[in-house]
Motif scaffolding. Structure first.
Motif, PDB file in Angstrom:
ATOM      1  N   PHE A 121      55.748  19.581 -48.284  1.00  0.00           N
ATOM      2  CA  PHE A 121      56.991  18.905 -46.955  1.00  0.00           C
ATOM      3  C   PHE A 121      56.340  18.691 -45.526  1.00  0.00           C
ATOM      4  O   PHE A 121      57.386  18.297 -44.940  1.00  0.00           O
ATOM      5  CB  PHE A 121      57.867  20.400 -47.116  1.00  0.00           C
ATOM      6  CG  PHE A 121      58.057  20.003 -48.509  1.00  0.00           C
ATOM      7  CD1 PHE A 121      58.928  18.683 -49.657  1.00  0.00           C
ATOM      8  CD2 PHE A 121      58.865  21.830 -49.457  1.00  0.00           C
ATOM      9  CE1 PHE A 121      58.923  19.406 -51.286  1.00  0.00           C
ATOM     10  CE2 PHE A 121      59.236  21.728 -50.459  1.00  0.00           C
ATOM     11  CZ  PHE A 121      59.357  20.282 -51.265  1.00  0.00           C
ATOM     12  N   TRP A 165      63.153  13.422 -44.494  1.00  0.00           N
ATOM     13  CA  TRP A 165      64.107  12.654 -44.879  1.00  0.00           C
ATOM     14  C   TRP A 165      65.079  11.602 -44.126  1.00  0.00           C
ATOM     15  O   TRP A 165      65.614  12.720 -43.649  1.00  0.00           O
ATOM     16  CB  TRP A 165      64.196  12.753 -46.610  1.00  0.00           C
ATOM     17  CG  TRP A 165      62.361  12.548 -47.197  1.00  0.00           C
ATOM     18  CD1 TRP A 165      62.313  11.289 -47.948  1.00  0.00           C
ATOM     19  CD2 TRP A 165      62.212  13.371 -47.453  1.00  0.00           C
ATOM     20  NE1 TRP A 165      60.934  12.086 -48.991  1.00  0.00           N
ATOM     21  CE2 TRP A 165      60.897  12.828 -48.490  1.00  0.00           C
ATOM     22  CE3 TRP A 165      62.260  14.988 -47.453  1.00  0.00           C
ATOM     23  CZ2 TRP A 165      59.869  13.831 -48.758  1.00  0.00           C
ATOM     24  CZ3 TRP A 165      61.062  15.821 -47.850  1.00  0.00           C
ATOM     25  CH2 TRP A 165      59.807  15.194 -48.802  1.00  0.00           C
ATOM     26  N   CYS A 200      69.240  12.674 -47.470  1.00  0.00           N
ATOM     27  CA  CYS A 200      68.785  13.420 -48.622  1.00  0.00           C
ATOM     28  C   CYS A 200      70.210  13.917 -50.152  1.00  0.00           C
ATOM     29  O   CYS A 200      71.237  14.395 -49.041  1.00  0.00           O
ATOM     30  CB  CYS A 200      68.016  14.757 -48.694  1.00  0.00           C
ATOM     31  SG  CYS A 200      66.221  14.634 -48.000  1.00  0.00           S
ATOM     32  N   HIS A 230      67.918   9.209 -50.115  1.00  0.00           N
ATOM     33  CA  HIS A 230      65.398   8.501 -50.531  1.00  0.00           C
ATOM     34  C   HIS A 230      65.575   9.713 -50.781  1.00  0.00           C
ATOM     35  O   HIS A 230      64.277  10.048 -51.100  1.00  0.00           O
ATOM     36  CB  HIS A 230      64.742   8.786 -48.552  1.00  0.00           C
ATOM     37  CG  HIS A 230      65.716   7.759 -48.176  1.00  0.00           C
ATOM     38  ND1 HIS A 230      67.614   7.252 -46.776  1.00  0.00           N
ATOM     39  CD2 HIS A 230      65.439   6.374 -47.260  1.00  0.00           C
ATOM     40  CE1 HIS A 230      67.206   6.638 -46.495  1.00  0.00           C
ATOM     41  NE2 HIS A 230      66.272   6.219 -46.462  1.00  0.00           N
ATOM     42  N   PHE A 231      66.127  10.935 -50.635  1.00  0.00           N
ATOM     43  CA  PHE A 231      65.293  12.511 -51.670  1.00  0.00           C
ATOM     44  C   PHE A 231      66.738  13.072 -52.523  1.00  0.00           C
ATOM     45  O   PHE A 231      67.706  13.410 -52.003  1.00  0.00           O
ATOM     46  CB  PHE A 231      64.968  13.371 -50.736  1.00  0.00           C
ATOM     47  CG  PHE A 231      63.708  14.259 -51.417  1.00  0.00           C
ATOM     48  CD1 PHE A 231      62.216  13.552 -51.103  1.00  0.00           C
ATOM     49  CD2 PHE A 231      64.257  15.596 -51.999  1.00  0.00           C
ATOM     50  CE1 PHE A 231      61.372  14.198 -52.031  1.00  0.00           C
ATOM     51  CE2 PHE A 231      63.244  16.208 -53.003  1.00  0.00           C
ATOM     52  CZ  PHE A 231      61.826  15.907 -52.698  1.00  0.00           C
ATOM     53  N   LYS A 238      67.858   9.821 -60.288  1.00  0.00           N
ATOM     54  CA  LYS A 238      67.255   9.651 -59.624  1.00  0.00           C
ATOM     55  C   LYS A 238      66.495  11.462 -59.091  1.00  0.00           C
ATOM     56  O   LYS A 238      67.483  11.860 -58.635  1.00  0.00           O
ATOM     57  CB  LYS A 238      66.876   8.725 -57.939  1.00  0.00           C
ATOM     58  CG  LYS A 238      66.015   8.498 -57.221  1.00  0.00           C
ATOM     59  CD  LYS A 238      66.614   8.290 -56.211  1.00  0.00           C
ATOM     60  CE  LYS A 238      65.159   8.408 -55.162  1.00  0.00           C
ATOM     61  NZ  LYS A 238      65.632   7.304 -53.241  1.00  0.00           N
ATOM     62  N   THR A 239      65.477  10.980 -59.070  1.00  0.00           N
ATOM     63  CA  THR A 239      64.884  13.359 -58.876  1.00  0.00           C
ATOM     64  C   THR A 239      63.473  12.644 -58.346  1.00  0.00           C
ATOM     65  O   THR A 239      62.796  12.487 -58.881  1.00  0.00           O
ATOM     66  CB  THR A 239      64.780  13.332 -60.363  1.00  0.00           C
ATOM     67  OG1 THR A 239      66.397  12.977 -60.825  1.00  0.00           O
ATOM     68  CG2 THR A 239      64.810  14.680 -60.141  1.00  0.00           C
ATOM     69  N   ASN A 240      63.806  13.925 -56.722  1.00  0.00           N
ATOM     70  CA  ASN A 240      62.408  13.729 -56.858  1.00  0.00           C
ATOM     71  C   ASN A 240      61.791  15.583 -56.656  1.00  0.00           C
ATOM     72  O   ASN A 240      61.456  15.229 -56.627  1.00  0.00           O
ATOM     73  CB  ASN A 240      62.375  13.445 -55.278  1.00  0.00           C
ATOM     74  CG  ASN A 240      62.810  11.784 -54.227  1.00  0.00           C
ATOM     75  OD1 ASN A 240      64.066  11.585 -54.446  1.00  0.00           O
ATOM     76  ND2 ASN A 240      62.194  11.021 -54.803  1.00  0.00           N
ATOM     77  N   SER A 264      58.809  10.911 -61.317  1.00  0.00           N
ATOM     78  CA  SER A 264      57.859   9.515 -60.371  1.00  0.00           C
ATOM     79  C   SER A 264      56.545  10.161 -60.309  1.00  0.00           C
ATOM     80  O   SER A 264      56.325  11.009 -61.256  1.00  0.00           O
ATOM     81  CB  SER A 264      59.350  11.008 -58.832  1.00  0.00           C
ATOM     82  OG  SER A 264      57.992  11.561 -58.664  1.00  0.00           O
ATOM     83  N   ALA A 309      67.453  21.853 -48.201  1.00  0.00           N
ATOM     84  CA  ALA A 309      67.153  19.926 -47.435  1.00  0.00           C
ATOM     85  C   ALA A 309      67.963  20.066 -45.733  1.00  0.00           C
ATOM     86  O   ALA A 309      67.019  19.366 -45.847  1.00  0.00           O
ATOM     87  CB  ALA A 309      68.217  19.677 -48.796  1.00  0.00           C
ATOM     88  N   CYS A 355      65.476  17.726 -44.296  1.00  0.00           N
ATOM     89  CA  CYS A 355      66.143  15.754 -44.075  1.00  0.00           C
ATOM     90  C   CYS A 355      67.582  15.556 -42.835  1.00  0.00           C
ATOM     91  O   CYS A 355      67.429  16.890 -42.602  1.00  0.00           O
ATOM     92  CB  CYS A 355      67.381  15.993 -45.331  1.00  0.00           C
ATOM     93  SG  CYS A 355      66.218  16.314 -46.236  1.00  0.00           S
TER      94      CYS A 355
END
Length: 329
Positions: free
Chosen positions: A139, A144, A147, A169-170, A190-192, A222, A262, A266
């Motif tokens: 990180f 980002w 988030c 974005h995240f 979506k999962t980061n 991902s 976060a 973010c």
């Protein structure tokens, strides 16, 4: 080819075992010093904790929900001054950018990992264990723009928030939640970064001893996929920080931990699925505990209403955006 798959499977088992060790039950100690006065939300947090845990009357619980809705019901706008101030306080005390994840840089070979649950039995960093750590903090030097931190609350049902969540974005998720079976419309897919507590590994994957096939879907979010481990030192710092904010709980929830991280990573933080009550804030319809089941958490461990009161305070200050109800289509 078969040998390679077996090797990969063994590596995953080892990683999850370590994860289970590092994320095992954390006992947050009460600290007797504080150089920051609690925010005004601390009194509200205590009231919501009492209302949720003392078996008070139905009218009292409803009045608590009414109070939460009243505090929430205003036009939200990000307040950069408040955001930057809170973010600076969080970063100076918790150092999420450099300490949130166990790395080869911050946890050298032959060092010891001390987690609160078993201080008398620290985990020795052997060469085999060391090889599973990422080399550098993933990180650092990354911010980002937007988030989404997705809790698992029943309020997400029929929310139509999936598209909004996936547009971030995240995306942070907690405890390996199901994202298929028609949930995509409400929670996205979506999962980061997704967390996995030891209890989740035991319940869903039988401690990685049987039925390993579902694990492979976990790692398809991902590429390349890297298992990482939360740093006990970061978690202790985070517990101290939230205590200075007036939050006195046995253990911070995964959702609050991810929200805190976060806020360091973010520029804009949106929270979904964090409503802690059994009634919907808008129409008072009953809600199940999670959007995918009605299993109840241990109220003696986490204090979700108290945590939510603090997050709502940050929402009112324009620091984070808490989403309740349906998302715009």
């Amino acid at each position: 080819m078969r040998g390679l798959l077996l090797k990969l499977l063994f590596s995953l088992m080892l990683c999850f075992f370590i994860l289970g060790t590092i994320l095992t039950v954390f006992i947050w100690y009460i600290f007797n010093h504080s150089d920051v006065k609690p925010h005004s939300s601390s009194n509200l947090a205590r009231r919501t904790t009492d209302a949720g845990s003392s078996g008070m009357c139905r009218d009292c619980r409803e009045n608590t929900i009414d109070k939460m809705v009243e505090l929430y019901s205003h036009a939200w706008k990000k307040q950069n001054g408040n955001f930057n101030k809170f973010r600076s306080q969080l970063a100076s005390r918790c150092h999420g950018l450099s300490k949130a994840i166990v790395t080869q840089a911050n946890t050298p070979l032959k060092s010891k990992i001390v987690y609160d649950g078993e201080k008398r039995n620290p985990l020795q960093v052997t060469p085999k264990l060391f090889s599973t750590f990422v080399k550098e903090q993933p990180f650092e030097n990354v911010t980002w723009k937007t988030c989404a931190v997705v809790g698992n609350g029943g309020i997400l049902i029929n929310s139509s928030c999936g598209e909004a969540i996936d547009s971030a974005h995240f995306v942070f998720r907690c405890n390996l939640p199901p994202l298929d079976k028609g949930y995509e419309k409400d929670v996205g897919n979506k999962t980061n970064l997704v967390t996995a507590n030891p209890s989740i590994l035991l319940e869903k994957f039988e401690g990685l001893m049987e039925h390993r096939a579902p694990l492979w879907r976990v790692w398809d979010f991902s590429s390349p996929i890297r298992p990482v481990f939360l740093n006990p030192e970061y978690l202790r710092n985070l517990a101290r920080f939230w205590r200075t904010q007036g939050l006195r709980v046995t253990r911070l929830s995964t959702g609050l931990i991810m929200s805190s991280l976060a806020l360091e990573l973010c520029a804009s933080v949106h929270l979904y699925g964090f409503w802690p009550y059994a009634q919907h804030p808008h129409d008072r319809q009953p809600l199940i505990n999670h959007y995918y089941d009605n299993r109840q958490g241990k109220k003696t461990v986490h204090a979700m209403p108290a945590e939510f009161a603090h997050l709502l305070h940050l929402h009112r200050q324009g620091v984070v955006r808490v989403h309740l109800g349906q998302c715009p289509r």
